[in-house]
Motif scaffolding. Sequence first.
Motif, PDB file in Angstrom:
ATOM      1  N   ILE A  88     -15.650 -14.930  -2.231  1.00 49.68           N
ATOM      2  CA  ILE A  88     -15.493 -16.090  -3.117  1.00 49.68           C
ATOM      3  C   ILE A  88     -14.262 -16.887  -2.704  1.00 49.68           C
ATOM      4  N   ASP A  89     -14.269 -18.205  -3.020  1.00 50.40           N
ATOM      5  CA  ASP A  89     -13.125 -18.971  -2.527  1.00 50.40           C
ATOM      6  C   ASP A  89     -11.919 -18.843  -3.457  1.00 50.40           C
ATOM      7  N   LEU A  90     -10.767 -19.163  -2.834  1.00 47.57           N
ATOM      8  CA  LEU A  90      -9.490 -18.872  -3.495  1.00 47.57           C
ATOM      9  C   LEU A  90      -9.347 -19.523  -4.864  1.00 47.57           C
ATOM     10  N   GLN A  91      -9.975 -20.692  -5.038  1.00 47.36           N
ATOM     11  CA  GLN A  91      -9.855 -21.370  -6.330  1.00 47.36           C
ATOM     12  C   GLN A  91     -10.417 -20.470  -7.460  1.00 47.36           C
ATOM     13  N   HIS A  92     -11.321 -19.573  -7.080  1.00 45.82           N
ATOM     14  CA  HIS A  92     -11.855 -18.646  -8.070  1.00 45.82           C
ATOM     15  C   HIS A  92     -11.211 -17.267  -7.984  1.00 45.82           C
ATOM     16  N   ILE A  93     -10.024 -17.238  -7.415  1.00 52.22           N
ATOM     17  CA  ILE A  93      -9.281 -15.967  -7.392  1.00 52.22           C
ATOM     18  C   ILE A  93      -7.900 -16.127  -8.018  1.00 52.22           C
ATOM     19  N   ILE A  94      -7.245 -17.275  -7.740  1.00 49.67           N
ATOM     20  CA  ILE A  94      -5.855 -17.441  -8.189  1.00 49.67           C
ATOM     21  C   ILE A  94      -5.791 -17.828  -9.672  1.00 49.67           C
ATOM     22  N   PHE A 123     -19.242 -18.669 -11.945  1.00 46.20           N
ATOM     23  CA  PHE A 123     -20.451 -19.105 -12.660  1.00 46.20           C
ATOM     24  C   PHE A 123     -20.168 -20.193 -13.695  1.00 46.20           C
ATOM     25  N   PHE A 124     -18.911 -20.486 -13.940  1.00 46.33           N
ATOM     26  CA  PHE A 124     -18.567 -21.423 -15.007  1.00 46.33           C
ATOM     27  C   PHE A 124     -17.755 -22.588 -14.451  1.00 46.33           C
ATOM     28  N   SER A 125     -17.940 -23.772 -15.053  1.00 49.21           N
ATOM     29  CA  SER A 125     -17.197 -24.919 -14.540  1.00 49.21           C
ATOM     30  C   SER A 125     -15.783 -24.951 -15.124  1.00 49.21           C
ATOM     31  N   LYS A 126     -15.520 -24.158 -16.119  1.00 48.81           N
ATOM     32  CA  LYS A 126     -14.165 -24.074 -16.673  1.00 48.81           C
ATOM     33  C   LYS A 126     -13.580 -22.689 -16.398  1.00 48.81           C
ATOM     34  N   LEU A 127     -12.273 -22.625 -16.399  1.00 47.80           N
ATOM     35  CA  LEU A 127     -11.622 -21.348 -16.097  1.00 47.80           C
ATOM     36  C   LEU A 127     -11.250 -20.596 -17.382  1.00 47.80           C
ATOM     37  N   MET A 128     -11.032 -19.328 -17.241  1.00 49.42           N
ATOM     38  CA  MET A 128     -10.775 -18.486 -18.419  1.00 49.42           C
ATOM     39  C   MET A 128      -9.287 -18.237 -18.605  1.00 49.42           C
ATOM     40  N   TRP A 129      -8.911 -18.009 -19.851  1.00 51.19           N
ATOM     41  CA  TRP A 129      -7.511 -17.737 -20.182  1.00 51.19           C
ATOM     42  C   TRP A 129      -7.258 -16.251 -19.951  1.00 51.19           C
ATOM     43  N   HIS A 130      -7.170 -15.895 -18.687  1.00 45.62           N
ATOM     44  CA  HIS A 130      -7.206 -14.481 -18.320  1.00 45.62           C
ATOM     45  C   HIS A 130      -6.630 -14.281 -16.921  1.00 45.62           C
ATOM     46  N   GLU A 131      -6.000 -13.173 -16.713  1.00 45.35           N
ATOM     47  CA  GLU A 131      -5.631 -12.729 -15.373  1.00 45.35           C
ATOM     48  C   GLU A 131      -5.949 -11.236 -15.317  1.00 45.35           C
ATOM     49  N   GLY A 132      -6.320 -10.765 -14.142  1.00 41.64           N
ATOM     50  CA  GLY A 132      -6.739  -9.364 -14.052  1.00 41.64           C
ATOM     51  C   GLY A 132      -6.180  -8.689 -12.813  1.00 41.64           C
ATOM     52  N   PHE A 133      -6.259  -7.379 -12.833  1.00 45.09           N
ATOM     53  CA  PHE A 133      -5.887  -6.599 -11.645  1.00 45.09           C
ATOM     54  C   PHE A 133      -6.942  -5.505 -11.505  1.00 45.09           C
ATOM     55  N   THR A 134      -7.675  -5.555 -10.389  1.00 45.82           N
ATOM     56  CA  THR A 134      -8.776  -4.617 -10.184  1.00 45.82           C
ATOM     57  C   THR A 134      -8.335  -3.477  -9.280  1.00 45.82           C
ATOM     58  N   ILE A 135      -8.730  -2.275  -9.653  1.00 47.41           N
ATOM     59  CA  ILE A 135      -8.371  -1.103  -8.860  1.00 47.41           C
ATOM     60  C   ILE A 135      -9.648  -0.395  -8.419  1.00 47.41           C
ATOM     61  N   MET A 136      -9.891  -0.435  -7.120  1.00 45.49           N
ATOM     62  CA  MET A 136     -11.057   0.270  -6.570  1.00 45.49           C
ATOM     63  C   MET A 136     -10.591   1.024  -5.351  1.00 45.49           C
ATOM     64  N   GLY A 137     -10.593   2.308  -5.393  1.00 45.87           N
ATOM     65  CA  GLY A 137     -10.048   3.083  -4.278  1.00 45.87           C
ATOM     66  C   GLY A 137      -8.526   3.016  -4.300  1.00 45.87           C
ATOM     67  N   SER A 138      -7.910   3.070  -3.112  1.00 44.81           N
ATOM     68  CA  SER A 138      -6.446   3.140  -3.059  1.00 44.81           C
ATOM     69  C   SER A 138      -5.794   1.800  -3.420  1.00 44.81           C
ATOM     70  N   ILE A 139      -4.736   1.880  -4.215  1.00 41.95           N
ATOM     71  CA  ILE A 139      -4.016   0.650  -4.562  1.00 41.95           C
ATOM     72  C   ILE A 139      -2.609   0.652  -3.977  1.00 41.95           C
ATOM     73  N   VAL A 140      -2.338   1.625  -3.116  1.00 36.24           N
ATOM     74  CA  VAL A 140      -0.969   1.769  -2.603  1.00 36.24           C
ATOM     75  C   VAL A 140      -0.479   0.477  -1.954  1.00 36.24           C
ATOM     76  N   GLU A 141      -1.332  -0.139  -1.111  1.00 35.35           N
ATOM     77  CA  GLU A 141      -0.881  -1.339  -0.396  1.00 35.35           C
ATOM     78  C   GLU A 141      -0.514  -2.464  -1.366  1.00 35.35           C
ATOM     79  N   HIS A 142      -1.366  -2.681  -2.346  1.00 31.70           N
ATOM     80  CA  HIS A 142      -1.083  -3.743  -3.319  1.00 31.70           C
ATOM     81  C   HIS A 142       0.134  -3.402  -4.175  1.00 31.70           C
ATOM     82  N   ALA A 143       0.240  -2.137  -4.556  1.00 31.47           N
ATOM     83  CA  ALA A 143       1.381  -1.737  -5.399  1.00 31.47           C
ATOM     84  C   ALA A 143       2.688  -1.898  -4.628  1.00 31.47           C
ATOM     85  N   LYS A 144       2.657  -1.651  -3.314  1.00 29.31           N
ATOM     86  CA  LYS A 144       3.857  -1.804  -2.488  1.00 29.31           C
ATOM     87  C   LYS A 144       4.310  -3.264  -2.442  1.00 29.31           C
ATOM     88  N   GLU A 145       3.326  -4.183  -2.458  1.00 27.01           N
ATOM     89  CA  GLU A 145       3.670  -5.608  -2.471  1.00 27.01           C
ATOM     90  C   GLU A 145       4.415  -5.959  -3.759  1.00 27.01           C
TER      91      GLU A 145
END
Length: 354
Positions: free
Chosen positions: A13-19, A136-158
């Motif tokens: 998915i493109d960055l506009q739907h990630i940040i 799927f939506f033309s508007k954005l949600m009032w939300h931020e998330g952090f997904t954990i699937m498998g190892s998160i060491v690399e992201h946690a180190k950042e």
Amino acid sequence: MATLSEAYRDNPIDLQHIIPLDFDSVHELPDSHTWSDHVNNLYLEKYTYLKHTPMDEESSVPIIDLSAPNVVELVGNACETWGMFHVVNHGVSSILVDDVESHAQQLFSLPTQHKLKALRAPDGATGYGVARISPFFSKLMWHEGFTIMGSIVEHAKELWPHDYEDFCNVMDNYQKKMKSLAYQIMLLILKFLDITKEGEEEMISTSSIYECEGALQLNSYPCCPDPNRAIGLAPHTDSLLLTILHQSETKGLQIHRNGVGWVAVPPVSGALVVNIGDLFHILSNGRFPTVYHRAVPNQDAHRISVAYFYGPPADTIVGPLNKLPCPRYRSLTVKEYISLKNKHLENALSLIKF
Ligand SMILES: O=C(O)CCC(=O)C(=O)O
Ligand SMILES: [Fe+2]
């Protein structure tokens, strides 16, 4: 978790739907997050979408004591009538649950630029970002998330270069506890359907459901300047077998009931919320509803929730259990279903209906 990460790799998915939005810097609801335009209202109307005050209902989502002697019946009935229930006496220590919540809180309290160091890759599964359903939506949600699937060491180190282990350990420990609780609940539900691990006729298609894995989703809904025109998490069903949700003391979760509208599911102290996902809906041949739910933001309180999604390996074939007559859905692999969901969201189920 192979299932989801593989499907995500195939559907970048493109960055506009990630940040996510820099919530610290906005004091009014931006147009990008205002859910009141024509297109969205058409979609929202059928869910009486922007009515954030849910209608009163006589009954509410049941609270089930997992040590009750008739727990199979209680769980089965709740799956049939609600597709959702609270569990108490679940054996997960409140210290661990509080620890997970406070680590999530700590993560989301970091400055935006810092959180962006752990941004999810466009074809990745783990990391910081907006909800998966966002495109799927033309508007954005009032939300931020952090997904954990498998190892998160690399992201946690950042996020915490010198102090990442604590976060990783707490999340790992919680996932282990969730995995065994989800397994225990799955067995209760299968027992209600009269399915046992030994039942030969079921083994062929569903044996892998005894090898399920999970993913963890930390959700944050910052204080919202105009909550009646914003949505925290748009209506959706969860894709896998079942979800176990911890919600902080702040309200926000709602489910949609046919003929009633949106019903609040307020937090119950010490309880975890369990809901049926699409795959269990399919296995049960539609007997258990997969629950439409959403989260709404609050004006004065920041809300955290932690969802654990539990599902079988990617190549598992799922379909209505063999014992159940007149299958309403065709069988398919978990991976195939996730891809359908990634392309068609709520219409995925109707595409596999006979
Ligand atoms: O925050 C909530 O209460 C709901 C979260 C949720 O539905 C999800 O993560 O799928
Ligand atoms: Fe959900």
